[in-house]
Design an enzyme around this catalytic site. Structure first.
Site, PDB file in Angstrom:
ATOM      1  N   PRO A 190       0.841  -1.204   0.000  1.00  0.00           N
ATOM      2  CA  PRO A 190       0.000   0.000   0.000  1.00  0.00           C
ATOM      3  C   PRO A 190       0.874   1.253   0.000  1.00  0.00           C
ATOM      4  CG  PRO A 190       0.051  -0.973   2.190  1.00  0.00           C
ATOM      5  CD  PRO A 190       0.815  -1.904   1.308  1.00  0.00           C
ATOM      6  N   ASP A 209       5.866   2.379   2.053  1.00  0.00           N
ATOM      7  CA  ASP A 209       5.014   1.233   2.361  1.00  0.00           C
ATOM      8  C   ASP A 209       4.243   1.583   3.632  1.00  0.00           C
ATOM      9  OD1 ASP A 209       3.886  -1.153   3.165  1.00  0.00           O
ATOM     10  OD2 ASP A 209       5.681  -2.365   2.805  1.00  0.00           O
ATOM     11  N   HIS A 210       2.918   1.770   3.491  1.00  0.00           N
ATOM     12  CA  HIS A 210       2.118   2.239   4.627  1.00  0.00           C
ATOM     13  C   HIS A 210       1.998   1.184   5.737  1.00  0.00           C
ATOM     14  CE1 HIS A 210      -0.201   5.188   6.583  1.00  0.00           C
ATOM     15  NE2 HIS A 210      -0.829   5.693   5.535  1.00  0.00           N
ATOM     16  N   ARG A 211       2.364  -0.048   5.448  1.00  0.00           N
ATOM     17  CA  ARG A 211       2.365  -1.075   6.497  1.00  0.00           C
ATOM     18  C   ARG A 211       3.489  -0.836   7.490  1.00  0.00           C
ATOM     19  NH1 ARG A 211       3.014  -6.292   2.852  1.00  0.00           N
ATOM     20  NH2 ARG A 211       4.708  -4.915   2.157  1.00  0.00           N
ATOM     21  N   VAL A 212       4.524  -0.107   7.035  1.00  0.00           N
ATOM     22  CA  VAL A 212       5.717   0.114   7.849  1.00  0.00           C
ATOM     23  C   VAL A 212       5.794   1.553   8.348  1.00  0.00           C
ATOM     24  CG1 VAL A 212       8.243   0.025   7.864  1.00  0.00           C
ATOM     25  CG2 VAL A 212       6.951  -1.672   6.553  1.00  0.00           C
TER      26      VAL A 212
END
Length: 422
Positions: free
Chosen positions: A219, A394-397
């Site tokens: 994402p 990376d929006h997860r990170v």
């Protein structure tokens, strides 16, 4: 006994390679350390060295053909060796895939071993075989004077002209490649006779797969900031004027941006990280992957443990890697260890762009060109030098606020470049 030259495993992720170019042909002698071929892997095109010496007596994989790791590429015979003896089979290596009709063929393929009138295999030295091929001599009409009746070079040289074999029939031109199938997302226009169909190289296929995976599974979000590049340009001009007098290193704008990213990654380590399923790994070292354009795509060699290196060392490393990337001399290990990437299109006149995250990293910095434009300074309109920096994450990170803090740290070092020299 003949020696098999096998497709080497040139990187941890390599399962197959494409034999781009043979540097040695049938009949040529090979010494240990000679470059015998160029192999395209999933990371770059690399030179393959010989680990044995002898004469190439057979080429099994043609140029432009893919072959799995361990497949037999060619056969090498030692001096005065009976080349008709079979080489040991490669350990469970599947056969190489045939070349597509549109792909180039090898410069020279080995002829079948000659057979005597009684059906037995002729014993021929590698040099004699080469001379016979060049002169068109029929080896079946040559009497061997070597050990056990082996045909040697002197026998072929002394063979009468009448023994020359009939010229081989001209090769049949391959049928034109069929038009590619329509992609799933739409109908491909009809491929006309003037259209150019370019087969995907191994590198381009890997780039396509990795970028598709990145965009589909990561994402992304994007940030941009405009920097005052005048202080950086002034400092660079001053340093380069000094080094020019002493014959020292000449610094590029990119060198300073790389250093700014390294320093910012130390200040905001949450960006120097990777998603790991049920955890996030924040790396102690900064490994900066530098995107370098090459003939068939893009490679990203890594400046490792960059936080411990001076601006001079970083500049020299990048110059060296860029040269060797274009000369196809980078080693597989030089692509490992990247934790954040820089992509700079400023030299192409691009003012700003959004890059795609280079997995498994969590961030990539995009750098635009330095543009002269009107800016407001204390209420007055003046001419200034501006540069656009972008950050894809990376929006997860990485969350938005963390990314903004990091990007503003990069901006700080660009606008106060002397901070990078202390």
């Amino acid at each position: 006994m003949p020696i098999n030259i096998e497709m080497p495993k040139l990187s941890d992720t390599m399962t197959e390679g494409t034999l781009v170019t043979w540097r040695k042909n049938v009949g040529e002698e090979v010494e240990i350390g000679d470059i015998i071929a160029e192999i395209e892997t999933d990371k770059a095109t690399m030179e393959m060295e010989a680990f044995d010496e002898g004469t190439i007596v057979e080429i099994k994989v043609q140029e432009g053909t893919k072959a799995p790791v361990g497949a037999i590429l060619a056969v090498l015979a030692e001096e005065d060796e009976d080349v008709d003896a079979p080489a040991p089979a490669a350990a469970a290596a599947p056969a190489a895939a045939p070349a597509a009709a549109s792909e180039p063929v090898a410069k020279e393929a080995a002829a079948p071993a000659p057979v005597a009138a009684d059906g037995s295999r002729l014993r021929v030295s590698p040099l004699a075989r080469k001379i016979a091929a060049e002169k068109g001599v029929d080896l079946n009409a040559v009497q061997g004077t070597g050990p056990n009746g082996r045909i040697v070079a002197a026998d072929v040289e002394a063979a009468p002209v009448a023994s020359a074999a009939a010229p081989a029939a001209p090769a049949v031109s391959p049928a034109p490649a069929a038009a590619p199938a329509a992609p799933a997302q739409g109908i491909l226009p009809t491929v006309g006779p003037d259209d150019k169909v370019v087969p995907l190289s191994t590198m381009r296929k890997i780039i396509a797969d990795r970028l598709l995976t990145s965009k589909v599974t990561i994402p992304h979000f994007y940030l941009h900031v405009e920097c005052d590049a005048a202080p950086l340009m002034a400092l660079r001009k001053q340093i380069n004027a000094q080094t020019e007098q002493t014959g020292g290193n000449k610094y590029t704008v990119n060198d300073f941006i790389v250093k700014a990213i390294i320093n910012a990654a130390q200040e905001v380590p949450a960006v120097n990280a990777s998603y790991n399923g049920d955890s996030i790994v924040e790396f102690a070292n900064v490994g900066i992957s530098v995107a370098i354009a090459v003939e068939d795509g893009l490679v990203t060699p890594v400046v490792k443990e960059a936080q411990n290196k001076s601006l001079l060392t970083i500049s020299e490393e990048i110059k060296d890697m860029a040269k060797r990337a274009r000369d196809k001399k980078l080693k597989p290990s030089e692509f490992d260890g990247g934790t954040i990437t820089i992509s700079n299109l400023g030299a192409w006149g691009v003012e700003g762009f959004d890059a795609i995250v280079n997995p498994p990293q969590a961030a990539i910095v995009s750098v635009g060109g330095i543009i002269e434009k009107a800016v407001s300074v204390n209420g007055e309109i003046k001419s200034g030098l501006r540069m656009n920096l972008g950050l894809s994450c990376d929006h997860r990170v990485v969350d938005g606020a963390v990314a903004a803090t990091f990007l503003n740290a990069v901006k700080k070092f660009v606008e106060q470049p002397t901070l990078m020299l202390v």
